[in-house]
Design a protein around this motif. Structure first.
Motif, short mmCIF file in Angstrom:
data_model
loop_
_atom_site.label_atom_id
_atom_site.label_comp_id
_atom_site.label_asym_id
_atom_site.label_seq_id
_atom_site.Cartn_x
_atom_site.Cartn_y
_atom_site.Cartn_z
N ILE A 120 36.26 47.64 32.94
CA ILE A 120 35.42 48.75 32.49
C ILE A 120 34.90 48.47 31.08
O ILE A 120 35.63 48.00 30.21
CB ILE A 120 36.21 50.08 32.52
N ASN A 121 33.63 48.75 30.88
CA ASN A 121 33.03 48.67 29.55
C ASN A 121 32.92 50.09 29.01
O ASN A 121 32.07 50.86 29.46
CB ASN A 121 31.65 48.00 29.63
N ALA A 122 33.79 50.43 28.09
CA ALA A 122 33.82 51.81 27.58
C ALA A 122 34.34 51.82 26.16
O ALA A 122 35.10 50.93 25.75
CB ALA A 122 34.73 52.67 28.46
N SER A 123 33.95 52.83 25.39
CA SER A 123 34.39 53.02 24.00
C SER A 123 34.04 51.83 23.11
O SER A 123 34.75 51.53 22.15
CB SER A 123 35.90 53.31 23.94
N GLY A 124 32.97 51.13 23.47
CA GLY A 124 32.51 50.04 22.62
C GLY A 124 33.01 48.67 23.00
O GLY A 124 32.86 47.71 22.22
N GLY A 125 33.59 48.50 24.17
CA GLY A 125 34.05 47.17 24.55
C GLY A 125 34.64 47.14 25.94
O GLY A 125 34.76 48.17 26.62
N LEU A 126 35.01 45.95 26.36
CA LEU A 126 35.59 45.75 27.69
C LEU A 126 37.10 45.97 27.66
O LEU A 126 37.78 45.66 26.68
CB LEU A 126 35.31 44.33 28.18
N TRP A 127 37.58 46.47 28.81
CA TRP A 127 39.02 46.69 28.99
C TRP A 127 39.51 45.73 30.07
O TRP A 127 38.88 45.56 31.11
CB TRP A 127 39.30 48.13 29.41
N HIS A 128 40.65 45.09 29.79
CA HIS A 128 41.22 44.12 30.72
C HIS A 128 42.66 44.50 31.04
O HIS A 128 43.40 44.92 30.13
CB HIS A 128 41.21 42.71 30.12
N GLU A 129 43.05 44.32 32.29
CA GLU A 129 44.47 44.46 32.60
C GLU A 129 45.21 43.30 31.95
O GLU A 129 44.68 42.20 31.81
CB GLU A 129 44.68 44.49 34.12
N VAL A 130 46.43 43.55 31.53
CA VAL A 130 47.22 42.53 30.86
C VAL A 130 47.96 41.72 31.91
O VAL A 130 48.78 42.26 32.65
CB VAL A 130 48.21 43.15 29.86
N THR A 131 47.66 40.41 31.98
CA THR A 131 48.38 39.55 32.91
C THR A 131 49.64 39.03 32.23
O THR A 131 49.74 39.00 30.99
CB THR A 131 47.50 38.38 33.35
N ALA A 132 50.60 38.61 33.04
CA ALA A 132 51.84 38.08 32.48
C ALA A 132 51.58 36.86 31.60
O ALA A 132 52.27 36.63 30.61
CB ALA A 132 52.80 37.72 33.61
N SER A 133 50.51 36.09 31.95
CA SER A 133 50.19 34.90 31.16
C SER A 133 49.45 35.26 29.87
O SER A 133 49.31 34.42 28.97
CB SER A 133 49.30 33.95 31.98
N GLY A 134 48.95 36.47 29.77
CA GLY A 134 48.20 36.89 28.58
C GLY A 134 46.71 36.63 28.70
O GLY A 134 45.94 37.07 27.85
N ALA A 135 46.27 35.92 29.74
CA ALA A 135 44.85 35.64 29.93
C ALA A 135 44.16 36.85 30.54
O ALA A 135 44.79 37.67 31.21
CB ALA A 135 44.67 34.42 30.82
N ALA A 136 42.86 36.95 30.33
CA ALA A 136 42.10 38.04 30.91
C ALA A 136 42.00 37.85 32.41
O ALA A 136 41.71 36.76 32.90
CB ALA A 136 40.71 38.11 30.29
N ALA A 137 42.26 38.91 33.16
CA ALA A 137 42.16 38.84 34.62
C ALA A 137 40.70 38.98 35.02
O ALA A 137 39.90 39.59 34.31
CB ALA A 137 42.99 39.96 35.24
N PRO A 138 40.35 38.42 36.17
CA PRO A 138 38.98 38.61 36.64
C PRO A 138 38.70 40.10 36.83
O PRO A 138 39.56 40.85 37.28
CB PRO A 138 38.95 37.88 37.99
N ALA A 139 37.49 40.50 36.45
CA ALA A 139 37.15 41.92 36.57
C ALA A 139 37.04 42.29 38.04
O ALA A 139 36.39 41.61 38.82
CB ALA A 139 35.84 42.20 35.85
N SER A 140 37.71 43.36 38.39
CA SER A 140 37.58 43.89 39.74
C SER A 140 36.69 45.11 39.65
O SER A 140 36.47 45.65 38.57
CB SER A 140 38.94 44.27 40.31
N SER A 141 36.15 45.54 40.77
CA SER A 141 35.30 46.70 40.70
C SER A 141 36.14 47.91 40.34
O SER A 141 37.12 48.20 41.02
CB SER A 141 34.62 46.94 42.06
N PRO A 142 35.78 48.61 39.24
CA PRO A 142 36.60 49.76 38.84
C PRO A 142 36.57 50.84 39.88
O PRO A 142 35.60 51.00 40.60
CB PRO A 142 35.94 50.21 37.52
#
Length: 200
Positions: free
Chosen positions: A171-193
């Motif tokens: 989601i792009n909201a409040s001035g930026g993108l939101w990412h789920e936190v993966t165990a590896s710390g890398a950004a997860a591929p965006a899924s359809s919100p």
């Protein structure tokens, strides 16, 4: 009993009546009343002493600051779960955690209305099994402490109504993108919100 009258022989006069003895101070008709008052005074004094001796300080004053809730002091244990094929970090209740792209490792850029939609995770947090990253904390502008994972301040999302959801990912909201936190710390591929996402 008669008394001889020497002035006139052959005549007698009755003996003078003695006046009743007047009671002196403290010797009234009801001596029990004085005894009762003295006993009442002794009992009152004893009760006053007992009350003073049994008073104890308020227990509320003895509670140390921050000891009201264990959760508020120690944060929550984080764990991982698989959501849409990715090992995602969650809180103890199983709700996905997020990081906000504009944040830095030392400051959150989400406050006010943003923080009502993306509630910050209180810190410090502890790592459960399968959580390999580094946990730390930052100080927020409202003087609360927020947990971080591998340098990302952590949030939940009000659009996730059940554990195992990640409706806020991408989601792009409040001035930026939101990412789920993966165990590896890398950004997860965006899924359809999820429909009904909160675009604040």
């Amino acid at each position: 009993m008669t008394e001889q009258n020497t002035s006139r022989p052959g005549r007698t006069r009755p003996a003078a009546r003695r006046a009743p003895r007047r009671a002196g101070p403290g010797h009234g008709r009801h001596p029990w009343r004085m005894s009762f008052l003295a006993s009442a005074a002794v009992i009152a004094a004893a009760l006053t002493v007992a009350a003073c001796g049994s008073s104890s300080p308020s227990t509320a004053a003895s509670a140390p600051p921050g000891a009201v809730s264990g959760a508020a002091v120690s944060g929550s244990a984080l764990k991982t779960t698989t959501i849409s094929g990715a090992a995602v970090l969650t809180n103890a209740q199983g709700f996905a955690l997020y990081w906000f792209a504009p944040d830095t490792a030392t400051a959150s850029k989400c406050s006010g209305g943003c923080a009502r939609i993306w509630p910050p995770v209180n810190g410090p947090a502890t790592a459960g099994p399968g959580v390999p990253g580094t946990l730390s904390t930052i100080a927020r502008s409202d003087d609360t402490t927020q947990a971080t994972y591998d340098g990302h301040p952590l949030y939940t999302y009000v659009g996730d109504t059940h554990p195992g959801q990640a409706n806020g990912n991408g989601i792009n909201a409040s001035g930026g993108l939101w990412h789920e936190v993966t165990a590896s710390g890398a950004a997860a591929p965006a899924s359809s919100p999820g429909a009904g996402g909160y675009g604040y």
